[in-house]
Write a protein that holds these residues in place. Structure first.
Motif, short mmCIF file in Angstrom:
data_model
loop_
_atom_site.label_atom_id
_atom_site.label_comp_id
_atom_site.label_asym_id
_atom_site.label_seq_id
_atom_site.Cartn_x
_atom_site.Cartn_y
_atom_site.Cartn_z
N LYS A 94 -25.68 -88.02 47.54
CA LYS A 94 -25.41 -87.08 47.98
C LYS A 94 -26.16 -85.74 47.75
CE LYS A 94 -20.26 -88.14 48.16
NZ LYS A 94 -19.25 -87.45 47.34
N GLN A 95 -26.60 -85.75 46.75
CA GLN A 95 -27.27 -84.20 46.31
C GLN A 95 -28.92 -85.12 47.39
OE1 GLN A 95 -28.03 -84.79 42.19
NE2 GLN A 95 -26.20 -82.77 41.55
N LEU A 96 -29.00 -86.16 47.48
CA LEU A 96 -30.43 -86.91 47.69
C LEU A 96 -30.40 -86.88 49.29
CD1 LEU A 96 -30.95 -89.82 46.06
CD2 LEU A 96 -32.38 -87.62 45.46
N ALA A 97 -29.66 -86.83 50.32
CA ALA A 97 -29.06 -86.34 51.36
C ALA A 97 -29.32 -85.42 51.87
CB ALA A 97 -28.10 -87.61 51.57
N LYS A 98 -28.41 -84.50 51.00
CA LYS A 98 -28.08 -82.98 51.37
C LYS A 98 -29.70 -82.49 51.33
CE LYS A 98 -26.55 -78.19 49.91
NZ LYS A 98 -25.38 -77.75 48.35
N ARG A 99 -30.97 -83.23 50.41
CA ARG A 99 -31.91 -83.02 50.23
C ARG A 99 -32.76 -83.04 51.49
NH1 ARG A 99 -33.36 -84.66 43.78
NH2 ARG A 99 -32.29 -82.62 43.51
N ARG A 100 -32.04 -84.31 51.77
CA ARG A 100 -33.12 -84.59 53.02
C ARG A 100 -32.88 -84.02 54.05
NH1 ARG A 100 -32.60 -89.74 50.82
NH2 ARG A 100 -29.97 -90.07 51.33
N SER A 101 -32.24 -83.63 54.45
CA SER A 101 -31.26 -82.98 55.64
C SER A 101 -31.69 -81.73 55.80
CB SER A 101 -29.74 -82.95 55.70
OG SER A 101 -29.32 -81.68 56.58
N LEU A 102 -31.83 -81.11 54.29
CA LEU A 102 -32.83 -79.86 53.77
C LEU A 102 -34.19 -79.72 55.08
CD1 LEU A 102 -30.90 -78.42 50.86
CD2 LEU A 102 -30.38 -77.31 53.34
N ARG A 103 -35.00 -80.67 54.06
CA ARG A 103 -36.24 -81.36 54.74
C ARG A 103 -36.34 -81.54 56.38
NH1 ARG A 103 -36.49 -83.43 49.88
NH2 ARG A 103 -36.06 -85.56 51.20
N ALA A 104 -35.06 -81.79 56.50
CA ALA A 104 -35.50 -82.33 58.23
C ALA A 104 -35.07 -80.95 59.28
CB ALA A 104 -34.65 -83.42 58.33
N LYS A 105 -33.78 -79.96 58.45
CA LYS A 105 -33.68 -79.26 58.88
C LYS A 105 -35.20 -78.09 59.04
CE LYS A 105 -28.88 -78.55 58.52
NZ LYS A 105 -27.79 -77.87 58.05
N ARG A 106 -36.14 -77.71 57.91
CA ARG A 106 -37.60 -76.99 57.77
C ARG A 106 -38.36 -77.24 58.51
NH1 ARG A 106 -36.97 -77.84 52.18
NH2 ARG A 106 -35.34 -76.57 51.14
N GLU A 107 -38.13 -78.77 58.80
CA GLU A 107 -38.99 -79.37 59.77
C GLU A 107 -39.21 -79.05 60.73
OE1 GLU A 107 -41.87 -83.73 60.45
OE2 GLU A 107 -39.20 -84.16 60.47
N LEU A 108 -37.69 -79.03 61.61
CA LEU A 108 -37.59 -79.08 63.17
C LEU A 108 -37.57 -77.19 63.51
CD1 LEU A 108 -34.18 -81.02 62.92
CD2 LEU A 108 -36.71 -81.20 64.34
N THR A 109 -37.53 -76.47 61.81
CA THR A 109 -38.09 -75.13 61.67
C THR A 109 -38.92 -74.47 62.69
OG1 THR A 109 -35.76 -74.30 60.97
CG2 THR A 109 -37.75 -72.84 61.43
N VAL A 110 -40.32 -75.62 61.48
CA VAL A 110 -41.86 -75.43 61.96
C VAL A 110 -42.04 -76.06 62.79
CG1 VAL A 110 -43.98 -76.08 60.39
CG2 VAL A 110 -42.00 -75.62 59.53
N LEU A 111 -41.59 -77.19 63.45
CA LEU A 111 -41.86 -77.28 64.87
C LEU A 111 -41.41 -76.61 65.70
CD1 LEU A 111 -41.53 -81.91 63.82
CD2 LEU A 111 -44.11 -80.11 64.70
N GLY A 112 -40.51 -75.26 65.46
CA GLY A 112 -40.36 -74.95 66.36
C GLY A 112 -38.94 -74.90 67.95
N LYS A 113 -38.17 -75.96 67.23
CA LYS A 113 -37.20 -76.32 68.05
C LYS A 113 -36.20 -75.89 68.51
CE LYS A 113 -33.50 -80.50 67.90
NZ LYS A 113 -32.65 -80.64 67.24
N PRO A 114 -35.83 -75.39 70.50
CA PRO A 114 -35.46 -74.71 70.30
C PRO A 114 -33.57 -74.70 70.08
CG PRO A 114 -36.20 -75.98 71.72
CD PRO A 114 -36.21 -76.26 70.97
N LYS A 115 -33.08 -73.12 69.40
CA LYS A 115 -32.23 -73.17 69.46
C LYS A 115 -30.97 -73.69 70.13
CE LYS A 115 -33.28 -69.07 66.20
NZ LYS A 115 -32.66 -67.20 66.13
N ARG A 116 -29.87 -74.13 69.34
CA ARG A 116 -28.80 -74.91 70.17
C ARG A 116 -28.38 -73.45 71.67
NH1 ARG A 116 -27.68 -79.52 69.49
NH2 ARG A 116 -25.43 -79.52 70.40
N PRO A 117 -27.74 -74.04 72.21
CA PRO A 117 -26.53 -72.78 72.94
C PRO A 117 -25.70 -72.34 72.41
CG PRO A 117 -26.52 -74.59 73.66
CD PRO A 117 -26.94 -75.52 72.89
N ARG A 118 -25.07 -71.17 72.73
CA ARG A 118 -24.34 -70.28 72.03
C ARG A 118 -22.80 -70.66 73.03
NH1 ARG A 118 -25.37 -64.35 70.70
NH2 ARG A 118 -25.84 -64.94 72.64
N SER A 119 -21.49 -70.77 72.10
CA SER A 119 -20.57 -71.13 72.98
C SER A 119 -19.99 -69.56 73.69
CB SER A 119 -19.47 -71.69 72.70
OG SER A 119 -18.97 -70.64 71.61
#
Length: 228
Positions: A94-119
């Protein structure tokens, strides 16, 4: 019970990171105005220029620590029951999965992925949060949620329209971003493939249901004609 992954022996530092740890303070004293990033760059440069004989000292220290780590790890594992070993393995997964998820989110932020639409609710909350009554943030959110639930449709409409506009903004930005990702060779980040894969089973199910309904209607029609 009584065993935690925090008690697991820590992996030894590499030769490079050992050099950083030992020399960070000295470099900080010489460069008090430098930012952390600038300091790391200076340390990295110093490591590159370090003679091979001095690098070898750090490498030998790493080997010694690695041998000690192996012994400590074997001792740590020996005291675990099968249930504890399984629980710790799951905790580590679970710890490794959480780290991978955080790394993936950081990568998307660096790549400039648009923010999801707000409700519509998100927009309502953000616009009224500061003025909302409540001691804690949680109390304010609850108050706003209750207010939203009781709000007439006519008063919700502006927020519903803003949410629709934000969806259009998101789709337009995503199309441009995905085109850029394709150019960079990152087709794995393009959602259209995933959407198609998700839609196919649903569409197939609908088609099958339509076919069954059609066949059923034809059968009923034939039966009616035969009775006549």
């Amino acid at each position: 019970r009584g065993i935690s992954s925090d008690q697991r022996p820590k992996r030894p530092l590499t030769a490079y990171f050992r050099f950083l740890e030992e020399n960070r303070s000295a470099f900080r004293e010489k460069n008090p105005e430098a930012s952390n990033i600038e300091l790391i760059k200076k340390l990295a440069g110093a490591w590159k220029e370090l003679p091979a004989s001095q690098k070898q000292v750090y490498e030998e220290a790493r080997k010694t620590d690695w041998q000690r780590y192996g012994e400590q790890l074997a001792k740590y594992k020996a005291q675990l029951t099968p249930a504890q070993a399984a629980a710790l393995k799951e905790e580590r997964r679970k710890q490794l999965a959480k780290r991978r998820s955080l790394r993936a989110k950081r990568e998307l932020t660096v790549l400039g992925k648009p923010k999801r639409p707000r409700s519509s609710l998100n927009i309502f909350v953000s616009e009224n949060f500061q003025e909302s009554e409540g001691i804690s943030p949680a109390a304010k959110l609850k108050k706003l949620f209750d207010t939203w639930q009781k709000l007439p449709t006519s008063q919700k409409q502006p927020y519903l329209q803003l949410a629709e506009d934000d969806k259009v903004r998101y789709e337009n930005e995503m199309k441009s971003w995905e085109a850029k990702m394709v150019e960079l060779g990152r087709e794995d980040l393009v959602r259209s493939k995933k959407k198609r894969l998700k839609k196919r089973p649903i569409e197939t199910a609908k088609q099958a249901e339509t076919a069954r309904t059609s066949l059923g209607n034809k059968a009923k029609l034939k039966l009616k004609k035969s009775e006549e």
